[in-house]
Design an enzyme around this catalytic site. Structure first.
Site, PDB file in Angstrom:
ATOM      1  N   TYR A   1     -15.631  14.783  32.790  1.00 19.70           N
ATOM      2  CA  TYR A   1     -14.953  15.704  32.285  1.00 19.70           C
ATOM      3  C   TYR A   1     -15.635  16.367  31.095  1.00 19.70           C
ATOM      4  O   TYR A   1     -15.848  15.809  30.253  1.00 19.70           O
ATOM      5  CB  TYR A   1     -13.700  15.220  32.032  1.00 19.70           C
TER       6      TYR A   1
ATOM      7  N   TRP B   1     -16.988  20.100  29.120  1.00 19.21           N
ATOM      8  CA  TRP B   1     -17.140  21.721  28.886  1.00 19.21           C
ATOM      9  C   TRP B   1     -18.602  22.018  28.747  1.00 19.21           C
ATOM     10  O   TRP B   1     -19.118  22.887  28.006  1.00 19.21           O
ATOM     11  CB  TRP B   1     -16.395  22.137  27.811  1.00 19.21           C
TER      12      TRP B   1
END
Length: 772
Positions: free
Chosen positions: A114, A116
């Site tokens: 998970y 960015w």
């Protein structure tokens, strides 16, 4: 002789920029010329790219190198590392993948990832991780996200889609022209608007707010802190107890009904379930009428203010918006559902400048005028196992394999995870109750991570593979909420022996015999062309022109044409609900959901309601823990990314995160400005530095997220990471979202010597062992 300065176009989640390189080093990041408000985070990048915290070579934890999958997982985070060759590291990873799949099945591999990690769509670590694991037989995946996962699984039941929470809401051009009252539940903190998933060519929110104010739009900000009111907006601030917005909204709706000024026609023609909700508001189901006086006792907002705000919102064209933070709380479904119900009662849904929205100032690009056409995207493929858990339930999964849980109308069983494969992201930032996660993290037999820096995740892994930054590879990036798509040119040679995720997975796929399935015969540039060509075709199918790839790559960006008219959420549905039904069972807005009623969840009834969180200032536990902790997103970094960068460290005080506390609460505890303090509850404790803040409602403290987790042996987190304090329970059985904003704590001065913060120092690493 010094090499001449070179410039390369690139992109980050906090904005587009030109990388300025001299003598093989990044010396500056110049903001994209068309960016009206560039992010300060850009100045962190040069030092972080060349940081001593870089993972320079593959490294294996000493205990795992000795005992392999039989090693003691509790040593993760304390053990040292041995650097090895790429051949040794990849052979170890491949061997473990084969062993786990053979002995336990592919569902025993958790493909978390998970994060960015990159605005580039090819080298997006999460996508590449799942693509690789799916090609090799699958894994256990995650459903939803920490940002707006509660809304993701609630809104389809209520309005048929969760796209409004991703930013597809009535745009700012419509707001400026038609809205007269803009009510922001949860505030509008501009620090969040630095960030867009996939990057941004422009940060227009501050300018859009200014234009709206000049056009006569009045703003009301409902939040526990005045810091959520943008400077210069001249907004009214209504301080509220955290986690009580649903009560306020329900009382506003009750006041409209009691005055007979609700939009009965819209509620009958475009909604279902109004009678059931009205019975609840009028106390016919539980004996409690949800009056403004009732709400005042809960949310500490005067009843007169609640009643007048409801009347004002009905009498002018009004827009209601909810920050993402409201649904990141225990029972976080309720404020979002209640806001939709209130907007329906006001009757402005589907009108220009009116209705309901989500996420304004929670991310850059929300409400951006943009044609709804495709951005660049990479496919992750199909997961053959079908195994998936709600994203925030990772600790439960690791601690309780085989245990049943409920999620969105289904009952499932937690898999027994033997191997975690992670690339991008930091669970020791995202996840709640980090002491509990630390105990769970000892359970898997093997943990593999691709990482750029020695983050808390890397320090708690068995095999760490060094990954490149954005600037050490080619890519293509862009967001569906921004008008620009960017070419991302490689500006630097890989630091140390780092490799990009695609090449790492390609080599592992070759060892496993499925390289073709993973790569589809494409290398890096072929994939970038493929992504661009797929996007260009979608543009042309929508009637837009798209340049050829070579022209795009040379120019460094392409701009999508501006839309010809403002977008209004639910406009077609308002004009013709039968011809343009919503994707709900009834085709209308569901104020009462028969489907949710069928689930039988006591923690999420079939209509919006006031459900007291497990922890809030009105709960019995507040007698022991009298301060409500809010954990906002940081101003100087993206989540925990760039925590060691200049923009982040400049906001720390004495090397730690700042805890904001009201003057009254500081005085009661004999805390002075910049004192070192201990923030604690039954779940854990951390140190922070006190900042006395007159703009904060008494009874509330704020500690931003993102400090790299740094726990000493006795369990005290010394850097200021608030997730040692937050509650790790799902919002409800319906959505199982994060409840991070529901946490009570106490604060006290720290009297002992200040422990050293070591999170931003590299771990102990022995010399390279080629034949380990």
């Amino acid at each position: 002789m010094s090499e001449k300065i070179r410039r390369y176009p690139s992109l980050s989640h906090w904005g587009a920029f030109t990388a300025v390189v001299a003598d093989g080093r990044l010396i500056d990041c110049e903001p994209f010329a068309r960016d009206s408000a560039p992010s300060d985070i850009l100045r962190s990048m040069p030092a972080m790219v060349h940081s001593p915290l870089r993972v320079n070579r593959p490294a294996i934890r000493k205990g795992w190198l000795r005992d392999r999958h039989l090693s003691d997982g509790s040593e993760r985070g304390r053990d040292g590392y041995v650097e090895v060759s790429w051949d040794v590291a990849l052979a170890a990873v491949h061997s473990e993948l084969q062993r786990v799949r053979s002995e336990h099945g592919s569902e025993a591999i958790f493909g978390g990832s998970y994060g960015w990690s990159s605005a580039g769509r090819l080298h997006h670590a999460r996508t590449q991780t799942h693509r690789f694991l799916n090609a090799g037989g699958g894994c256990t995946n995650q459903a939803g996200n920490y940002s707006w996962g509660t809304a993701q699984f609630l809104l389809p039941h209520v309005i048929g889609s969760y796209t409004p929470v991703t930013g597809r809401v009535t745009d700012w051009n419509s707001v400026t022209a038609h809205t007269r009252l803009f009510i922001a539940f949860g505030g509008m903190p501009l620090r969040n608007t630095q960030i867009t998933s996939g990057g941004a060519g422009d940060h227009p929110v501050s300018g859009q707010l200014e234009r709206a104010r000049e056009a006569g739009v009045e703003f009301v900000v409902i939040s526990p802190t005045r810091r959520d009111v943008p400077a210069g907006l001249e907004a009214r601030w209504i301080p509220i107890r955290p986690n009580t917005d649903a009560a306020l909204m329900l009382a506003m709706m009750q006041a409209l009904i009691a005055d007979g000024i609700h939009d009965e026609t819209f509620l009958r023609t475009h909604c279902v379930g109004f009678d059931a909700l009205r019975a609840y508001l009028e106390g016919k189901t539980d004996g409690i009428t949800k009056t403004p006086e009732w709400a005042q006792a809960i949310c500490d907002v005067p009843a007169t203010v609640i009643r007048e705000l409801a009347r004002e919102a009905r009498n002018v064209r009004s827009m209601l918006t909810c920050a993402w933070s409201l649904q990141r709380a225990h029972r976080g479904e309720q404020p979002y559902w209640a806001c939709i119900a209130l907007a329906a009662a006001l009757g402005h849904i589907g009108m220009p400048g009116g209705g309901v929205a989500f996420g304004h100032a929670s991310m850059n690009g929300v409400g951006n005028p943009r044609m709804e056409i495709a951005g660049p995207a990479m496919e992750s493929g199909r997961n053959p196992t079908g195994s998936v858990i709600p994203v925030a339930r990772v600790t439960d999964m690791l601690l309780h394999p085989g245990q049943a849980y409920e999620f969105n109308g289904r009952e499932s069983i937690y898999p027994d995870i033997k191997m975690v494969y992670w690339a991008g992201g930091n669970p020791f930032h995202h996840q709640q109750d980090l002491n509990r996660l630390s105990r769970a993290w000892a359970k898997p037999q093997t943990i593999v991570t691709h990482e750029i820096w020695w983050t808390p995740m890397a320090r708690r892994s068995d095999i760490v593979l060094p990954a490149t930054t954005t600037l050490e590879r080619n890519d293509i990036g862009g967001s569906t909420r921004d008008r620009y798509v960017f070419a991302m040119h490689q500006a630097l040679a890989p630091i140390g022996s780092s490799r990009n995720d695609f090449d790492i997975y390609r080599e592992l796929a070759a060892l496993g015999g499925y390289e073709e399935a993973y790569t589809q015969g494409r290398d890096e540039m072929a994939w970038i062309r493929h992504i661009f060509d797929s996007m260009s075709k979608a543009w042309r199918d929508s009637g837009c022109e798209a340049p050829e790839f070579d022209a795009f790559w040379d120019q460094g960006y392409v701009a999508i044409p501006e839309p010809k008219r403002p977008f209004v959420l639910f406009e077609d549905f308002r004009h013709d609900p039968a011809g343009h039904p919503l994707r709900t069972p009834s085709g209308r807005i569901e104020l009462y959901s028969e489907k949710i009623a069928g689930f039988g969840y006591a923690d999420c009834p079939p209509h919006p309601a006031w459900l007291a969180p497990a922890e809030w200032l009105g709960s019995p536990v507040a007698a022991r823990w009298p301060l409500h902790l809010l954990t906002p997103q940081p101003a100087g970094k993206l989540h925990s990314q760039m925590d060691g960068g200049k923009a982040s460290t400049d906001l720390k005080i004495k090397g730690r995160e700042a805890l904001h506390i009201s003057p009254a609460d500081a005085k009661d505890r004999r805390i002075s400005q910049h004192d070192l303090v201990k923030v604690y509850n039954d779940r854990g404790a951390c140190l922070a530095v006190a900042v006395i803040d007159a703009d904060l409602k008494p009874g509330v403290v704020m500690l931003p997220t993102g400090a790299w987790f740094d726990a000493v042996d006795e369990g005290l987190e010394v850097h200021g990471n608030p997730n040692v304090l937050t509650m790790d329970v799902g919002t409800s059985r319906l959505t199982q979202g994060s409840s991070a904003q529901s946490a009570l704590v106490e604060v006290a001065p720290w009297k002992d010597a200040a422990p050293v913060v070591r999170a931003l120092e590299a771990p102990a690493i022995t010399e390279l062992a080629h034949n380990a």
